[in-house]
Design an enzyme around this catalytic site. Sequence first.
Site, PDB file in Angstrom:
ATOM      1  N   PHE A 134      16.292  22.129  -0.207  1.00  0.00           N
ATOM      2  CA  PHE A 134      16.153  21.205  -1.335  1.00  0.00           C
ATOM      3  C   PHE A 134      15.365  21.892  -2.433  1.00  0.00           C
ATOM      4  O   PHE A 134      14.236  22.337  -2.218  1.00  0.00           O
ATOM      5  CB  PHE A 134      15.435  19.919  -0.916  1.00  0.00           C
ATOM      6  CG  PHE A 134      15.300  18.937  -2.054  1.00  0.00           C
ATOM      7  CD1 PHE A 134      16.327  18.058  -2.369  1.00  0.00           C
ATOM      8  CD2 PHE A 134      14.145  18.907  -2.830  1.00  0.00           C
ATOM      9  CE1 PHE A 134      16.210  17.163  -3.432  1.00  0.00           C
ATOM     10  CE2 PHE A 134      14.028  18.010  -3.901  1.00  0.00           C
ATOM     11  CZ  PHE A 134      15.057  17.138  -4.194  1.00  0.00           C
ATOM     12  N   ASP A 219      10.144  28.790  -2.888  1.00  0.00           N
ATOM     13  CA  ASP A 219       9.979  27.469  -3.483  1.00  0.00           C
ATOM     14  C   ASP A 219       8.872  26.778  -2.700  1.00  0.00           C
ATOM     15  O   ASP A 219       9.093  26.257  -1.611  1.00  0.00           O
ATOM     16  CB  ASP A 219      11.305  26.699  -3.391  1.00  0.00           C
ATOM     17  CG  ASP A 219      11.175  25.251  -3.889  1.00  0.00           C
ATOM     18  OD1 ASP A 219      10.036  24.783  -4.107  1.00  0.00           O
ATOM     19  OD2 ASP A 219      12.221  24.583  -4.029  1.00  0.00           O
ATOM     20  N   LYS A 248       4.596  19.243  -7.202  1.00  0.00           N
ATOM     21  CA  LYS A 248       3.938  18.240  -6.365  1.00  0.00           C
ATOM     22  C   LYS A 248       2.403  18.369  -6.381  1.00  0.00           C
ATOM     23  O   LYS A 248       1.787  17.954  -7.335  1.00  0.00           O
ATOM     24  CB  LYS A 248       4.506  18.289  -4.955  1.00  0.00           C
ATOM     25  CG  LYS A 248       5.999  17.928  -4.938  1.00  0.00           C
ATOM     26  CD  LYS A 248       6.532  17.473  -3.595  1.00  0.00           C
ATOM     27  CE  LYS A 248       7.878  16.796  -3.745  1.00  0.00           C
ATOM     28  NZ  LYS A 248       9.029  17.673  -3.624  1.00  0.00           N
TER      29      LYS A 248
END
Length: 393
Positions: A134, A219, A248
């Site tokens: 993702f 990532d 985040k």
Amino acid sequence: MQYGAHSTDSLMYITNRPDIVFERGEGSWLTDHAGRRYLDFIQGWAVNCLGHCPPEIAEALATQARTLINPSPAFYNAPMVELAGLLTSHSCFDRVFFANSGAEANEGAIKLARKWGRLNRQGAHEIITFGHSFHGRTLATMSASGKAGWDTLYAPQVAGFPKAEYNNLASVEALIGPQTVAIMLEPVQGEGGVIPADVAFLQGLRALTRERGILLIVDEVQTGMGRTGKLFAHEHAGIEPDIMTLGKGIGGGVPLAALLAREAICCFEPGDQGGTYNGNPLMTAVGVAVLQRLLAPGFLDEVLALGDYLRAGLLALSEKHALQGERGSGLLRALILDDERAPDIVARALSMAPTGLLLNAPRPNLLRFMPALNVTRAEIDQMLAQLDGLLAR
Ligand SMILES: *Cc1c(COP(=O)(O)O)cnc(C)c1O
């Protein structure tokens, strides 16, 4: 639902939301419109690394809002310079570009790798990514992602993202060709079901990319900023990637993300990359406050200890209820069930009395736990006790 003078139907429908409006948050706790309290083990999807409304973020926002909110991305500002300096001095990277979301940071990483390939690899542009990965919800990052159904959802895809199998080095090697410029992966596949990359796999990818003269992109939007008990998850494998993205946790709840790269890779020229809000002082001031807290002596060691504590508790529940164990890294963990009742457990957890519990089911047989990094042992105990009740058949 009706909320005061307004209806929630004014919001564009994108997902099924429960009839709850959250009004307040403090630490690991949320309070809804009816005054009901919830213990939060989602924390904005591993975002609120210091919990809800931590004083250092409230203070940084208030102080910066009175000082300077937006001078324009065409100029330097103080928090932007300070946060970039802190990030480069605590990582193997030399340069930082700030973004507003993880997807935008990953778009930047993709552009940087493609530009580097054009300059250094005769136009090589393919980036090998992984099944179940993702990387975000822009067209390019959806194309880079290995989520089922996303290959056709907004077809045509952005081309150039062949998919290898996670933790399978041979599957990566088989995809490398003259057009390959980079390999991009999450050190722990979060949305894919909390699947950690093996240390040997990460080390193998680093060796392979060096040998072939291509880039390694991590990532760390979900795994970075202390989530796994190290500042960045790739440190567990002792490797130094070429490019890293953060999101985040770096903003602790405000929109902030970052693209980091080694000096040799940085090849953007004026006009190649930018964005209206990139590096704005209001958000980067929060990033400074968050990072300073994570770098305080003992903080990350305590995250590791809390991760072990949560792990032991989940394993005990797994044993008691004859489940399939648990996995994860630091405070990003998952309990593996023996059937597909995770969504049902999530729904029942929400409406438990006297206090609700926020959990996430990234897959029907999996519960994911991503509490604040400063969650207490008492809060972990309470979550485990409520979960124990939910697991009883
Ligand atoms: C959440 C996430 C993203 C996307 O971040 P947004 O801020 O939602 O755009 C990208 N990569 C990973 C690994 C993520 O967990």
